[in-house]
Design a protein around this motif. Structure first.
Motif, mmCIF file in Angstrom:
data_model
loop_
_atom_site.group_PDB
_atom_site.id
_atom_site.type_symbol
_atom_site.label_atom_id
_atom_site.label_comp_id
_atom_site.label_asym_id
_atom_site.label_seq_id
_atom_site.Cartn_x
_atom_site.Cartn_y
_atom_site.Cartn_z
ATOM 1 N N ALA A 157 -2.979 4.844 -1.153
ATOM 2 C CA ALA A 157 -2.759 4.462 -2.551
ATOM 3 C C ALA A 157 -4.016 4.838 -3.328
ATOM 4 N N ASP A 158 -4.186 6.144 -3.559
ATOM 5 C CA ASP A 158 -5.442 6.643 -4.105
ATOM 6 C C ASP A 158 -5.756 6.109 -5.495
ATOM 7 N N GLY A 159 -4.741 5.700 -6.248
ATOM 8 C CA GLY A 159 -4.966 5.168 -7.584
ATOM 9 C C GLY A 159 -5.688 3.835 -7.600
ATOM 10 N N VAL A 160 -5.733 3.142 -6.452
ATOM 11 C CA VAL A 160 -6.431 1.859 -6.378
ATOM 12 C C VAL A 160 -7.497 1.867 -5.279
ATOM 13 N N ALA A 161 -7.899 3.038 -4.820
ATOM 14 C CA ALA A 161 -8.875 3.149 -3.728
ATOM 15 C C ALA A 161 -10.283 2.961 -4.289
ATOM 16 N N VAL A 162 -10.621 1.712 -4.617
ATOM 17 C CA VAL A 162 -11.896 1.370 -5.242
ATOM 18 C C VAL A 162 -12.714 0.522 -4.271
#
Length: 503
Positions: A229-234
């Motif tokens: 889920a790269d959009g939330v990979a924080v």
């Protein structure tokens, strides 16, 4: 601070570029869950994500002099497109620093919206550091993807729309969390206007920076994060977003990759739209919450926050969705290497559909079978294990095993008497041209590669499994190699599937 955010959200300038997105019933999912599930369709924005709201609101509130000098941002995806579109609308320059691993599709999308793309580093952290350097050197204004009051307020306009669009009782709103900007804005507004509504965050199990931070009472920086889920990979949430989540978020739910893929499929079946993994997190979280709480007849809202999906990733999503819905099971079954055993094995499966069946002779007494079966639910999976065991077939349930799902089911070859001193490891690394061979060449020439499997999933990262023959006296050198490599890894040397079929 809440009153300030209420004012900031009510006066946010987002509708020059953003649209008020629909709040739609997901009919099939609602029926299955015995609750009304509404989807807030932020995937329908012009950049296919909510991110343009916060980015534009920040830029629209800059002074004319700052705006004239230009803006800069670091992003591998949705925020980049929001900044580029907003800058074009406001007539200013936008430089977007993106990791060199960013898919060309996203780079082209930013350029198409007028952004100047600078590729730097393998990770978001590399791009972020370089963007802050350019900010100073060129006199630009940095547009943070989440940790900024104007950005948070821009995202909060989603909550303003929801409460206007649906004025009946709402049990909970589910929101994906990366850095925390989206949930902070939504929570700050909802808890002031309708405090009885639960605000529930959803994070991947392998990228739960906000959950760990809330548990610790301070911001926690993760050493590494999962990239599906790269959009939330924080790796670390914002200072202001952490403060707001401490104050307003009721709970955080963690979901795995399989549940996320199942949610992507659910949204497609109800809307014929394909959301990205981060965009499906809230739906996956709502499903998990309903199962855990056993509620019925309530209204739940999930933010479908983005749809920037690479087409090539759909193969992986389709494969894993069946696991997320518990519609496929994988077993390793031992049967006697005698006539009639295979027929007896087939009878124990019954009329169920097979998804996989692999067998290779390896022993004079026992045959090892790898089999995938379509099932209806977890209970049926357990019944199958019982049925195999009743027939005298030793069975290992591999349905939850990551090595099996990612690699082993696609591999051939079986055991080898040549594979002495073999270690088995899984790795993830940034996907870019030449990355795979760079990984291989980084290994000591004294170690022999005895097994190797890589499969392109159309994602921003690669996944491989490697068998390496390392003499016992060189284990310290092997560990030193792992420590300096910088990639996430898992030791699978004792995995039962490996032992059964390859070890």
């Amino acid at each position: 601070m809440l009153c300030d955010y209420l004012q900031l959200i009510l006066t946010a300038r987002v509708y020059d570029v953003a649209q008020e997105t629909p709040l739609e019933v997901a009919p099939s999912l609602s029926t299955r869950l015995n609750n009304q599930l509404l989807l807030k369709r932020e995937d329908m924005q012009s950049v296919f994500s909510f991110k343009l709201r916060g980015a534009y609101n920040k830029m629209a509130n800059l002074t004319p002099d700052l705006l004239k000098q230009g803006v800069i941002a670091a992003s591998a995806g949705n925020h980049a497109q929001g900044v580029a579109l907003g800058a074009k609308k406001l007539g200013t320059r936008a430089i977007i620093v993106m990791p060199v691993t960013t898919p060309q599709l996203k780079v082209d999308a930013v350029k198409a919206r007028g952004g100047e793309v600078v590729l730097h580093g393998d990770t978001y952290d590399d791009a972020y550091a370089y963007a802050r350097q350019l900010e100073v050197e060129k006199g630009l204004t940095f547009i943070h993807p989440f940790d900024d009051p104007d950005v948070i307020a821009g995202q909060g306009t989603i909550a303003m729309e929801i409460l206007r669009q649906y004025q009946q009782p709402i049990h909970a709103i589910f929101v994906a969390i990366g850095g925390g900007g989206l949930i902070s804005g939504i929570a700050a507004y909802v808890k002031r206007i309708r405090p009885e509504i639960k605000i529930i965050g959803v994070e991947p199990v392998d990228a739960d920076a906000m959950r760990q931070s809330l548990q610790a009472g301070h911001r926690v920086r993760l050493p590494q994060v999962g990239l599906f889920a790269d959009g939330v990979a924080v790796r670390e949430v914002g200072e202001e977003t952490f403060r707001l989540c401490q104050q307003y978020v009721d709970e955080i739910i963690l979901v795995d990759t399989d549940a996320t893929c199942a949610a992507i499929k659910d949204v497609f079946e109800d809307t014929r739209s394909i959301v990205e993994p981060a965009g499906a997190l809230a739906i996956a979280g709502a499903k998990q919450y309903v199962e855990r709480e056993g509620i019925e007849g309530e209204t739940l809202i999930a933010i479908a926050c983005g749809a920037n999906m690479n087409f090539d990733r759909l193969r992986f999503v389709a494969e894993r969705a069946e696991f997320g819905e518990q519609r496929e099971a994988i077993f390793a079954v031992k049967i006697p290497e005698t006539p009639g055993s295979l027929r007896k094995f087939g009878e124990s499966i019954g009329r169920r559909n097979l998804t996989e069946f692999s067998y290779r002779i390896a022993d004079e007494q026992i045959a090892h079978i790898f089999v995938g079966v379509q099932i209806q639910n977890r209970a049926e999976r357990l019944k199958m294990v019982e049925a195999f065991e009743e027939c005298g077939f030793s069975t290992v349930d591999l349905t939850e095993d990551e090595l099996t799902k990612l690699h082993l089911r696609h591999m051939v070859g079986g055991r080898s008497h040549l594979a002495q001193n073999e270690l088995l490891y899984r790795f993830e690394f940034p996907e870019r041209p030449g990355a795979l061979m760079k990984f291989v060449s980084s290994m000591s020439p004294n170690w022999n590669i005895s097994m190797f499997h890589y499969r392109n999933h159309g994602a921003d990262y690669g996944r491989i499994v490697v068998g390496m023959q390392v003499p016992p006296q060189e284990m310290a050198e092997w560990q030193a190699f792992l420590d300096q490599l910088g990639y996430q890894y898992w030791d699978e040397s004792h995995n039962p599937a490996y032992k059964l079929f390859l070890g």
